[in-house]
Design an enzyme around this catalytic site. Structure first.
Site, short mmCIF file in Angstrom:
data_model
loop_
_atom_site.label_atom_id
_atom_site.label_comp_id
_atom_site.label_asym_id
_atom_site.label_seq_id
_atom_site.Cartn_x
_atom_site.Cartn_y
_atom_site.Cartn_z
N HIS A 202 -7.12 -1.41 3.99
CA HIS A 202 -7.96 -1.61 2.80
C HIS A 202 -8.13 -3.09 2.52
O HIS A 202 -7.42 -3.92 3.09
CB HIS A 202 -7.32 -0.95 1.59
CG HIS A 202 -6.03 -1.60 1.17
ND1 HIS A 202 -4.85 -1.43 1.86
CD2 HIS A 202 -5.73 -2.45 0.16
CE1 HIS A 202 -3.89 -2.14 1.29
NE2 HIS A 202 -4.40 -2.78 0.26
N ASP A 204 -8.21 -5.73 -0.97
CA ASP A 204 -7.84 -5.71 -2.38
C ASP A 204 -9.07 -6.05 -3.23
O ASP A 204 -9.78 -7.00 -2.92
CB ASP A 204 -6.72 -6.73 -2.65
CG ASP A 204 -5.42 -6.34 -1.95
OD1 ASP A 204 -5.27 -5.17 -1.55
OD2 ASP A 204 -4.55 -7.24 -1.79
N HIS A 259 -6.17 -5.20 5.47
CA HIS A 259 -4.77 -5.22 5.88
C HIS A 259 -4.17 -3.83 5.70
O HIS A 259 -4.77 -2.96 5.05
CB HIS A 259 -4.00 -6.28 5.09
CG HIS A 259 -4.11 -6.13 3.59
ND1 HIS A 259 -5.26 -6.40 2.88
CD2 HIS A 259 -3.20 -5.72 2.66
CE1 HIS A 259 -5.07 -6.17 1.60
NE2 HIS A 259 -3.83 -5.76 1.43
N ARG A 269 11.39 -1.40 4.09
CA ARG A 269 10.59 -2.56 3.70
C ARG A 269 10.41 -2.53 2.19
O ARG A 269 10.04 -1.50 1.62
CB ARG A 269 9.22 -2.51 4.39
CG ARG A 269 8.28 -3.60 3.97
CD ARG A 269 6.96 -3.54 4.74
NE ARG A 269 5.99 -4.45 4.19
CZ ARG A 269 5.86 -5.74 4.55
NH1 ARG A 269 6.64 -6.24 5.49
NH2 ARG A 269 4.96 -6.50 3.97
C1 GA4 Z 1 -5.54 -1.64 -3.47
C2 GA4 Z 1 -4.89 -2.91 -4.07
C3 GA4 Z 1 -3.81 -2.59 -5.11
O1 GA4 Z 1 -2.63 -2.09 -4.47
C4 GA4 Z 1 -4.32 -1.51 -6.11
C5 GA4 Z 1 -4.62 -0.24 -5.32
C6 GA4 Z 1 -5.07 1.00 -6.10
C7 GA4 Z 1 -3.90 1.95 -6.38
O2 GA4 Z 1 -2.98 2.05 -5.58
O3 GA4 Z 1 -3.94 2.58 -7.44
C8 GA4 Z 1 -6.20 1.65 -5.26
C9 GA4 Z 1 -6.54 0.61 -4.14
C10 GA4 Z 1 -5.88 -0.68 -4.60
C11 GA4 Z 1 -8.08 0.41 -3.97
C12 GA4 Z 1 -8.92 1.70 -4.10
C13 GA4 Z 1 -8.31 2.71 -5.07
C14 GA4 Z 1 -7.44 1.97 -6.07
C15 GA4 Z 1 -5.91 2.99 -4.63
C16 GA4 Z 1 -7.27 3.51 -4.34
C17 GA4 Z 1 -7.54 4.47 -3.47
C18 GA4 Z 1 -3.33 -1.34 -7.26
C19 GA4 Z 1 -5.71 -1.85 -6.55
O4 GA4 Z 1 -6.02 -2.48 -7.54
O5 GA4 Z 1 -6.62 -1.34 -5.67
#
Ligand code: GA4
Length: 327
Positions: A202, A204, A259, A269
């Site tokens: 994904h 961020d 990443h 981890r």
């Molecule tokens: C990816 C980056 C951060 O970890 C996060 C993630 C969020 C979650 O885990 O709730 C998301 C992911 C992240 C992007 C798309 C959506 C939202 C899970 C998901 C499938 C906390 C964020 O802000 O976006």
């Protein structure tokens, strides 16, 4: 639900395919923040990789080790205790499920608002022995790491020769900054199911993310040619990545890096990540000072609130910026 396995295609520097994580990519930019050339190198790293490591970062080591030990204590609690801090809505304790749309990984985590005053007590109550101690350890860590993120963003503004130098950092310093903090635990996974995904690929959504992990492998980034490389662990440094919002603010000049984390068969981890985001009402658009004459924005206009909403409707691996591209 099943956890996806995949055929790993990690490249080392000789471009040999391999099926384990023993080959580290040696090309990750290492930026010494105490050196005067750091601003130029930071810009280059954001353009090339959207990812880099910082040393001489000024965050006291004990902030990292204390929080790591709090995290280890929390994740060693009985499952029923941890679950009192869940499910993540989106904040709270989560186990295997990531986000609301069916993504899973070999992971458990605690997601917190980085404005700790508004963290639901449920999350802290999980720290039975001493919730207030946990709160202070997290607070110290987050403020130090937010400062680091702001230093880096100011150096980036300098390197890009734009003013004021707080154009990016003011968004994280804003009282209404929508930043998030995440503690992750990837348990060692059984030998038989190697190549398991810890956290699927994904980008961020935020502006910038600052990661610290214990001395364990698993983090991989995708290069411009779409190959995956393993990041050599370094528990004394921070890894920083460009988020989607910074990519947009630089009109695509900086790359938001894809990443993922591959589960490890031997070692747990533990990682901690600060995701620096803007206030909800903030318009995310290319900075006019970065646009060449006649240059057009590559993206449709949106606010951080709109982007976030759309992110929570997506799957982890989706190209979230795709919906907002103009061309
Ligand atoms: C990816 C980056 C951060 O970890 C996060 C993630 C969020 C979650 O885990 O709730 C998301 C992911 C992240 C992007 C798309 C959506 C939202 C899970 C998901 C499938 C906390 C964020 O802000 O976006």
């Amino acid at each position: 639900s099943t956890i996806k396995t995949f055929k790993q295609h990690t490249h080392n520097n000789n471009n040999n395919n391999n099926n384990n994580n023993n080959y580290y990519f040696s090309g990750i930019p290492v930026i010494d923040l105490s050196k005067p050339d750091s601003k130029t190198l930071l810009v280059k790293a954001c353009e090339e990789f959207g990812f880099f490591k910082v040393i001489n970062h000024g965050v006291p080591m004990e902030f990292m080790t204390k929080l790591e030990s709090e995290a280890v204590n929390f994740f060693s609690l009985p499952q029923s205790e941890k679950e009192k801090a869940g499910p993540p809505d989106p904040f709270g304790y989560g186990n295997k499920r990531i986000g609301p749309n069916g993504d899973v990984g070999w992971i458990e985590y605690l997601l917190l608002r980085s404005n700790l005053d508004s963290v639901s007590p449920r999350c802290f109550n999980a720290f039975k022995e001493n919730p207030e101690f946990f709160r202070s350890v997290v607070n110290n860590y987050i403020s130090a790491v937010r400062n680091l993120a702001c230093d880096v963003l100011e150096l980036l503004a300098d390197g890009l020769k734009i003013q004021p130098r707080n154009v990016f950092s003011k968004l994280l310093e804003d009282e209404e900054s929508d930043s998030v903090f995440r503690l992750n635990h990837y348990p060692p996974c059984p030998e038989l199911s190697r190549n398991l995904i810890g956290f699927g690929e994904h980008t961020d959504p935020q502006i910038i993310s600052v990661l610290r992990s214990n001395n364990s492998t698993g983090l991989q980034i995708s290069l411009k040619d779409e190959s995956w490389v393993s990041v050599p662990p370094d528990q004394n440094s921070f890894f920083i990545n460009v988020g989607d919002s910074l990519q947009v603010m630089t009109n695509g000049r900086f790359k938001s890096v894809r990443h993922r984390v591959i589960a490890n068969s031997v070692k747990s981890r533990v990682s901690m990540i600060y995701f620096g985001g803007p206030p909800l009402r903030e318009r995310i658009a290319p900075l006019p000072s970065l646009m060449a004459e006649g240059e057009e924005s590559l993206y449709k206009e949106f606010t951080w609130c709109e982007y976030k909403k759309s992110a929570y409707k997506s799957r982890l691996a989706d190209n979230r910026l795709g919906h907002f591209e103009k061309f």
